[in-house]
Design a protein around this motif. Structure first.
Motif, short mmCIF file in Angstrom:
data_model
loop_
_atom_site.label_atom_id
_atom_site.label_comp_id
_atom_site.label_asym_id
_atom_site.label_seq_id
_atom_site.Cartn_x
_atom_site.Cartn_y
_atom_site.Cartn_z
N HIS B 34 -74.96 58.75 -21.17
CA HIS B 34 -74.22 57.93 -20.23
C HIS B 34 -74.36 56.46 -20.54
CE1 HIS B 34 -71.93 58.84 -16.65
NE2 HIS B 34 -72.33 60.10 -16.82
N ASP B 35 -75.58 56.09 -20.88
CA ASP B 35 -75.89 54.69 -21.16
C ASP B 35 -75.10 54.19 -22.36
OD1 ASP B 35 -77.35 52.28 -21.01
OD2 ASP B 35 -78.54 52.98 -22.72
N ARG B 39 -72.15 51.29 -22.64
CA ARG B 39 -72.34 50.17 -23.57
C ARG B 39 -71.16 50.07 -24.55
NH1 ARG B 39 -77.02 49.47 -27.30
NH2 ARG B 39 -77.28 51.72 -27.10
N LEU B 40 -70.72 51.23 -25.02
CA LEU B 40 -69.58 51.25 -25.95
C LEU B 40 -68.29 50.82 -25.27
CD1 LEU B 40 -70.19 54.56 -27.89
CD2 LEU B 40 -70.12 52.28 -28.86
N GLU B 41 -68.10 51.33 -24.04
CA GLU B 41 -66.85 51.04 -23.34
C GLU B 41 -66.66 49.56 -23.10
OE1 GLU B 41 -66.93 53.46 -19.84
OE2 GLU B 41 -65.44 54.84 -20.69
N ASN B 42 -67.76 48.84 -22.88
CA ASN B 42 -67.63 47.42 -22.57
C ASN B 42 -67.70 46.52 -23.79
OD1 ASN B 42 -67.24 47.42 -19.71
ND2 ASN B 42 -69.31 48.25 -19.58
N HIS B 66 -65.96 48.42 -36.82
CA HIS B 66 -66.66 47.53 -35.92
C HIS B 66 -67.86 48.21 -35.29
CE1 HIS B 66 -67.28 44.19 -33.34
NE2 HIS B 66 -66.90 44.80 -32.23
N LEU B 67 -67.65 49.43 -34.82
CA LEU B 67 -68.73 50.14 -34.13
C LEU B 67 -69.86 50.53 -35.08
CD1 LEU B 67 -66.91 52.45 -31.55
CD2 LEU B 67 -67.89 50.18 -31.22
#
Lengths: 143, 206
Positions: B34-35, B39-42, B66-67
């Motif tokens: 979840h964490d 973090r990825l979504e934002n 990028h990721l």
């Protein structure tokens, strides 16, 4: 005697060949415009597809008969009304299909950005056809 | 162990102003933690500036690159569309009545004229005279009993084809017109995705 027969045979071949050309062109035209699929979709009877084909062929043959015959019948006004109305519906569907194939609406709405009024524009076309046609029969042709 | 992250790009994004695009704006994510997901979504992906005009294409490859440089403990799986088309609409004026009225008149006169031209082209009057003669046995110059119902039928047939009477529709299926407009939009998106999609250095974030 022989030359007469030969000429008749040539005529038969020419007639048959042109019939095939016109017939296949006619069917291709109807298919491309998608009037028959649209009717099937509206009537929701997909299992009767073959019947629609038979209808189109029978109609074309009957039309051919009408264009070459001289046999006159006495029918009532009701049949005339029905005949005219059904001819109109068919031609209307053809005209609508043509407008659609030509992609007038998607481009028009996108260019001048009036997505919200699309249906009004469709109605403009519909009324344009009705009024234009009435104008021709009632005024233009009778001048 | 590497964490598997599924990413599904959105096809389109419509925004009103120049702003920063975060990953959650242009893609759906799925991962176990979840964490990590939030973090990825934002993650900021791209900042839209004046220079971009009103169209930006973000390619999924850009995101992968990028990721992977930012997080080294993840593995990315892409599903769905390969790029997102972002459209910037600057304060959109409501489409004007005047313009619509103008388009309406053009279409009205235009279709009226084309149908008259068509009737002349196929000698409709002559054919109708003949049909009238074959059916009734008498000759009229003006077979109005055929022509007037024909004219109204013309409108009815068009309505039947388009499946609409103003805002009322005859059944639930989309009309050929709606399908055609959807297809047109789809081809434009396709074209943009192909031609505006530049994966290069200064397109990567910040």
């Amino acid at each position: 005697m022989n030359t007469v027969l030969l000429i008749k045979l040539t005529e038969v071949i020419i007639g048959f060949a042109s019939g095939i050309a016109v017939g296949s062109g006619f069917v291709a035209f109807l298919t491309v415009l998608g009037v028959i699929p649209r009717l099937i979709q509206l009537a929701n009877n997909y299992h009767l597809v073959q019947l629609y084909g038979i209808c189109a062929i029978a109609g074309a043959l009957f039309g051919t008969y009408l264009s070459f015959t001289d046999i006159v019948s006495k029918q009532s006004i009701i049949l005339l009304l029905l005949w005219g109305a059904l001819h109109g519906v068919f031609n209307g569907m053809l005209a609508a299909a043509l407008t659609e194939v030509l992609n007038v609406f998607p481009i028009l709405t996108k260019r001048i950005g009036i997505q919200g009024y699309l249906l009004w524009l469709v109605m403009a076309v519909v009324f344009g056809k009705i009024i234009g046609s009435l104008f021709q029969w009632l005024i233009l042709e009778r001048l | 162990m590497k964490q598997l992250v599924y990413i599904r790009m959105k096809k389109n994004l419509d925004i009103k102003d120049m702003r920063e695009i975060r990953l959650k704006d242009i893609a759906y994510l799925s991962t176990l933690s979840h964490d990590l997901k939030s973090r990825l979504e934002n993650m900021p992906i791209y900042r839209i500036t004046k220079k971009d005009n009103n169209l930006v294409v973000i390619d999924s490859f850009l995101i992968v690159e990028h990721l992977t440089t930012q997080f080294n403990e993840i593995e990315i799986q892409l599903i769905g569309p390969t790029n997102t088309v972002i459209r910037v609409h600057k304060v959109r004026k409501h489409s004007s009545i005047l313009l619509t009225a103008f388009a309406w008149i053009i279409l009205f006169i235009g279709t009226a004229m084309t149908i008259v031209n068509f009737h002349y082209d196929v000698s409709m009057q002559v054919v109708q005279q003949r049909i009238h003669y074959l059916l009734t046995g008498e000759y009229t110059k003006y077979p109005l009993w055929l022509q007037i119902p024909y004219s109204f039928g013309l409108g009815a047939g068009m309505l039947l084809f388009f499946n609409h009477w103003f805002n009322k529709r005859f059944n639930e299926e989309p009309s050929p017109l709606e399908v055609e407009i959807f297809n047109y939009q789809q081809s434009i998106d396709n074209y943009i995705g192909h031609h505006e999609n530049i994966i290069d250095e200064h397109r990567s974030p910040h």
